[in-house]
Structure formats: C-alpha cells, structure tokens
Motif scaffolding. Sequence first.
Motif, PDB file in Angstrom:
ATOM      1  N   GLY A  69       8.547  16.948   6.088  1.00 23.80           N
ATOM      2  CA  GLY A  69       9.622  17.790   5.576  1.00 23.80           C
ATOM      3  C   GLY A  69      10.907  17.060   5.324  1.00 23.80           C
ATOM      4  N   HIS A  70      10.919  15.713   5.423  1.00 28.28           N
ATOM      5  CA  HIS A  70      12.162  14.954   5.285  1.00 28.28           C
ATOM      6  C   HIS A  70      12.153  14.028   4.086  1.00 28.28           C
ATOM      7  N   ASP A  71      11.054  13.947   3.363  1.00 30.58           N
ATOM      8  CA  ASP A  71      10.993  13.023   2.233  1.00 30.58           C
ATOM      9  C   ASP A  71      11.508  13.731   0.986  1.00 30.58           C
ATOM     10  N   SER A  72      12.361  13.056   0.265  1.00 31.15           N
ATOM     11  CA  SER A  72      12.950  13.648  -0.930  1.00 31.15           C
ATOM     12  C   SER A  72      11.917  13.929  -1.986  1.00 31.15           C
ATOM     13  N   GLY A  73      10.746  13.345  -1.880  1.00 30.69           N
ATOM     14  CA  GLY A  73       9.727  13.555  -2.897  1.00 30.69           C
ATOM     15  C   GLY A  73       8.798  14.690  -2.581  1.00 30.69           C
ATOM     16  N   TYR A 130       0.830  -1.204   0.000  1.00 29.75           N
ATOM     17  CA  TYR A 130       0.000   0.000   0.000  1.00 29.75           C
ATOM     18  C   TYR A 130       0.866   1.256   0.000  1.00 29.75           C
ATOM     19  N   LEU A 131       1.752   1.404   0.967  1.00 30.84           N
ATOM     20  CA  LEU A 131       2.653   2.547   1.041  1.00 30.84           C
ATOM     21  C   LEU A 131       3.923   2.121   1.762  1.00 30.84           C
ATOM     22  N   LYS A 175       3.892   1.643  -7.972  1.00 33.19           N
ATOM     23  CA  LYS A 175       4.406   2.860  -8.577  1.00 33.19           C
ATOM     24  C   LYS A 175       5.405   3.523  -7.636  1.00 33.19           C
ATOM     25  N   ILE A 176       6.294   4.314  -8.225  1.00 32.50           N
ATOM     26  CA  ILE A 176       7.230   5.136  -7.462  1.00 32.50           C
ATOM     27  C   ILE A 176       6.813   6.584  -7.648  1.00 32.50           C
ATOM     28  N   LEU A 177       6.625   7.300  -6.526  1.00 29.81           N
ATOM     29  CA  LEU A 177       6.228   8.696  -6.567  1.00 29.81           C
ATOM     30  C   LEU A 177       7.472   9.569  -6.520  1.00 29.81           C
ATOM     31  N   THR A 228       9.220   7.056  -2.058  1.00 26.34           N
ATOM     32  CA  THR A 228       7.872   6.594  -1.734  1.00 26.34           C
ATOM     33  C   THR A 228       7.370   5.649  -2.815  1.00 26.34           C
ATOM     34  N   ILE A 229       6.930   4.459  -2.367  1.00 21.81           N
ATOM     35  CA  ILE A 229       6.411   3.433  -3.279  1.00 21.81           C
ATOM     36  C   ILE A 229       5.025   3.047  -2.815  1.00 21.81           C
TER      37      ILE A 229
END
Length: 746
Positions: free
Chosen positions: A622-626, A590-591, A647-649, A642-643
């Motif tokens: 504020g720490h996710d590269s995406g 899911y995530l 899919k990759i976001l 994030t997957i």
Amino acid sequence: SGAKENGFTSMKNMEKELLCPVCQEMYKQPLVLPCTHNVCQACAREVLGQQGYIGHGGDPSSEPTSPASTPSTRSPRLSRRTLPKPDRLDRLLKSGFGTYPGRKRGALHPQVIMFPCPACQGDVELGERGLAGLFRNLTLERVVERYRQSVSVGGAILCQLCKPPPLEATKGCTECRATFCNECFKLFHPWGTQKAQHEPTLPTLSFRPKGLICPDHKEEVTHYCKTCQRLVCQLCRVRRTHSGHKITPVLSAYQALKDKLTKSLTYILGNQDTVQTQICELEEAVRHTEVSGQQAKEEVSQLVRGLGAVLEEKRASLLQAIEECQQERLARLSAQIQEHRSLLDGSGLVGYAQEVLKETDQPCFVQAAKQLHNRIARATEALQTFRPAASSSFRHCQLDVGREMKLLTELNFLRAPEAPVIDTQRTFAYDQIFLCWRLPPHSPPAWHYTVEFRRTDVPAQPGPARWQRREEVRGTSALLENPDTGSVYVLRVRGCNKAGYGEYSEDVHLHTPPAPVLHFFLDGRWGASRERLAISKDQRAVRSVPGLPLLLAADRLLTGCHLSVDVVLGDVAVTQGRSYWACAVDPASYLVKVGVGLESKLQESFQGAPDVISPRYDPDSGHDSGAEDATVEASPPFAFLTIGMGKILLGSGASSNTGLTGRDGPTAGCTVPLPPRLGICLDYERGRVSFLDAVSFRGLLECPLDCSGPVCPAFCFIGGGAVQLQEPVGTKPERKVTIGGFAKLD
C-alpha cells in the motif's frame, strides 16, 4: 533653407540606389525580380535575348499598348528593317508575345525561363510567361522621378523610344503613357488606326499605372500571399496555386511592413553616433589591415630568406664533406699506384730485390733479405688479391630530401584550431556542469580553450546575446560551478593557438537539476543483509546477490517460502526544502525499487521480513506509488518507482498523479524504457516526490508523500540488482567503480 539643403544632400547621396545593375543608369520602368532585385525592363529584355529567349518581353506594367514597354520597335533610327503592319503590331503588343520558337500552344511541359540576376549573381525562375509575369516597381519609379526633379530642376525630358542618345521629347500621350519625339510619335500613331485619335500632350515623366495590376488576370491586387511572398488579386486567391497559403489583405501587409521598416529606420537614425563610431572602427581596421599585411609580408620574406640561408650553409658543409672524402680517396689511390709501379721490372722494389740477390756473402744476404722478403711477400699478396684502396663511387653522399621536400611543399600559414567536438557522452549537469570536448583528427593543436555559456530560459535582452566566458582553459574539459537550478544552459567552446581563435563548436544545451543536489552515502546498518548486499568502499554503489534463498523460492513457488526484501537507506534525512539526487540502475536487475520514505516507517519495516511468495502479500504494502489505491486520501509514508528487467512500471495508482510533462507524460498502468540515469526530486513542504529521466529531465511520475518526519532516500532489492549513485561532479576525478561485476563509468 537648412532642411531643404539636407533633403537635397540626402537625395544626392542615394543616387547609387537608383542605378540599374545592367546599364548603370537611372531605372526606367523597373521590374521586380523574384529575388526582390530590380532591373530596367529594356535591360531585362536584352539580357533574355542574350540568353536565347525570344518573345518573352510581355509588358508587366499592365499597359500592353504602351510603346514604352516595347523598346524593340523604338525608332526608324534603330535600323532600316521593314516594320510590321500597324494591325499586326497592335496584335503583338496586346498578346504580350505569348509564344516562342519551339513551343506549341497547350504544351504539356512549358519551358521555364531562367533570368541571371546581375545583382545577386544567381539564376531566378521567371516562370512560363517570362517578364510578363513580373510587377513593375512603381514606388521606385516615383523615387527616381523625385530624384530627377531634385537634382535637375527644369531639365529636358527625353524621348523614351529613341536609340541612345535619345532626342528631346516634344509630345506626350496619356493613353500610351509615354513621351515621344516628333518622329517616334508619328511612328506609333499611324494614320488610319485607332491610335491616330490619341490627343498629344506636353511631355512628362509621370505616366504610369494608377496601381499594381495582376499580370495574370489584369485585376487590381488586393491581397498578399505570405507563403509565396507575392501580391495577388481576387482571382488568384481561388486558384489551386495558392491553396492552403497564408493570404492577408494588402492593407494588413502594408501596415505590418511599414511598421517594421519605420521601426528599423528609427533605430538606425537614433543610433547615428553608433554608426559613425563603427565607421571609424572599420576605417581603423582598414589601416591596421594594411599595416599588418605589410608586416606579414616582411615576416614571411624574412623567414624564407632564413630558410635559404640555412640551406646555403648546409650546402656548403655538405660540399666540404664531399671534398674531404674525395681528397682522402685520391691520396690512398695515388699511394696504391706508387706501390704497383715499384713492382715493375727494373724499377723500385723489384730492382732492389734483383741487386740483393747478387750478394754472395751469406750472413750479409740473410741480414738484408729478411726485411726485403717481408716487403716482397706483402706485394705478392696485394698483387694476388688486388682491390683499389678506395671506392670511386660517392653513393653514400647522396641526399634523401623527400621528407624535406614534402615539408617545404606543405609549408603554409599557421591555422587556428578547428571547431571542437563536444563529447555528449561525458558532458552532463549535476551539482556542477562538466563539459568535455575533443579536437577533430586533423585539426591543428590548440594552446588553450575558451568556454562560453549562458542561460536560455531568461528574458531576452535587447542586442546580441551575452555570453559568460572562461578564458585560457587548459586540457579538454571544464567545470562550471554553482549553476542555477531548474535552468537550461547553452555552452560552446573554441580553441586558440598562435594563429588566433578558431571556430566555435556546436552549441550544447544542458538542463540543470530542478532542486539543489543532495549529497549522501549508502548506510548498510539498517535492513542490509551482508550475505545478499555488497556495498562499495566509497558507499556510493550497492549490488544485490540473491544466492540460495531465491533459488529455493523459485523451486517452491507452489508451496510457499520466506524471502526477505533487502533495503538500503541513505545516511542523511531531509527535513525541509527541496532536494534532488540521481542514480543509475543496472538494466539487468530483477526487481529494484528506488524512492524515499519516512525514516521511522522504514526502520520499523526492517523488524520483520515479509513473505513475498505468500498470496496474502502485497508487493507494495500500500506504499508504492505504482500500486496504491487512488481513493486513499492520506499520503503514504513511502514513494517508490519499480524497475525490473530494463523497464519502469507505472502502476494504476499513477493515474491520479500528474506527470511533469503534462499531457505528454507516460500513461498510467504501462511500462517505459529505463533511462541511463533516474532523478528523484523531493519537495518536503509540498509533500511531493517526482521521478525524472536524469538525462533529458523528462518527468516520469509525481506522487504524494507523508513528510511529517525526516525523510530518507531508500533502495529496495528483490532478487539480483545493482544501483550506482550519481557522483557529484566536483568531488573527485573520473574513475570506474566496479561492484560484483556491475561497472559504472562516471
């Protein structure tokens, strides 16, 4: 004198290069065929005539009035046929024989003339104009002339128009560019024509055009078409035939080709010792081939004689068995015949019984008749149930030689193994290179294999490519240890058996990781809820089972609820250098967030569980590269990819980061398909993290990271999901790991 003698010897040795493949004589007005081979013009016309093409002998020398270019009208000695009138002959020569039977002028589909090249044994297309569209090889003509002068100085010059054997030439014509005997000169210079005004000269062989003329436009060639590999004139350049072609001045083509030829010739002349050594090796190979061939013949003869001896021995034993069976049956039948003959009246058992019946003494009769009665009873039973004591059929002695005949029919020489097929699904490069292959279904077996490999990203060395070898590999897989990082290896394999080595497999290219592989296990002591996370026994796979809390969250989305983010860390921390590791994410997750972070910050985040349903909650904190703000200058303590749902976001924050693939990389703010394996490359000194497709090593994302302290691999789960770490190649044999229904085949 020594240099002159060497030059004479060199000219003498190249005679075979100057022989026409049709007439096996020195070239005379050679034409260059589209396949780059040469043939005499007269021979070419004869070949076309034999093929049924009439009237395609236009003069390629751009000198259509030259009688040497029309050998079909050479001399009255050829035949007694009526010659055409001079004006008619002149028109034919100037026209280049432009028509042929069966073709009308302006035909929509002109005939394509095919010429069977005697050198390459292939059919080459001459086009509609036939020989008239070919160039004369003036360079070859000059070489032939120099050769003639070197081997026969002062030799007689022969007439170019006579039927063989030609007469000695007595005159030459500069305008006709040919040499004639007296008879031929009169024939081709008739009185009352313009040719009668030609001034005769001494015979010579130097008549030829000053330069090559375009056969289509009669203009001097000035350029070379690289696409068509043909010399062209100024008019040819503007035609649609050469539209869009690469055309260069003939001077550039001359210089380039001359430099290449000079370089190649210099290399050959500078390696004469190597040439001589290879000639010796080839001569030794010839002698060895003769000896080996004779030995092979003797071995085959011996083996066939051995088969014949075995068959002869088997034949004798089978015939002996049949003979013994036959004798046994004959003996039994003979005994049965004797028994039946004893039953005849007045003979044998019947006569004896009749005499016993005459006995009147009762005790004596009883004593003698009891045994006789038993014999009579058996004879009576045998008479009533008559059957021969042995069968006369020998069907059980028939041989079934179908299988043996098939084996003998298929008896053939040993074959080397066929080219193996690389199993690309199981072949990969990680900390080591694992190569797996199989033989085709009908291939002969292999005793062992040879694996060859080399790097393709190193500067090329002069000479053939040098391969590293792994000899006598047993089985159908091989392990290549300690490959260079960030390199491309090409590998191939071939099998070997008693017949020798087989063909190589197709080359397979493998990219090695960009940095040394980091070996670690999953540590469930920090942030891992045992109710929702299941870590495998070998600590290389984890699966998230959301359970009831996620169902309640889905039911109360509008009212809000409290849902934890489950995090699993690696049991190692990176403090220097570059490191790489790979993992596989279940496409049904899911995530899942895969990445790295400061060990201290990761552990602090485990103290409280965030509310993922609250609208005040930022999923990336504020720490996710995406999703991080591109205006923030400080490097974040976390870097995650994030997957979800296969899919990759790639969030908006990725736009400020440069993908490893440069301009061809994925666009920020989009999704890309999830590859089978993800790779993470950490450069601690630079403070950069790169996410890659671990199969093709195509860059997905590159982002900054705060490396002020130890950095750990981290995996986050929201809802159901599963992650499998890439197994190091050399740690254990291939096996399947199953965690809560999520299977991964290493």
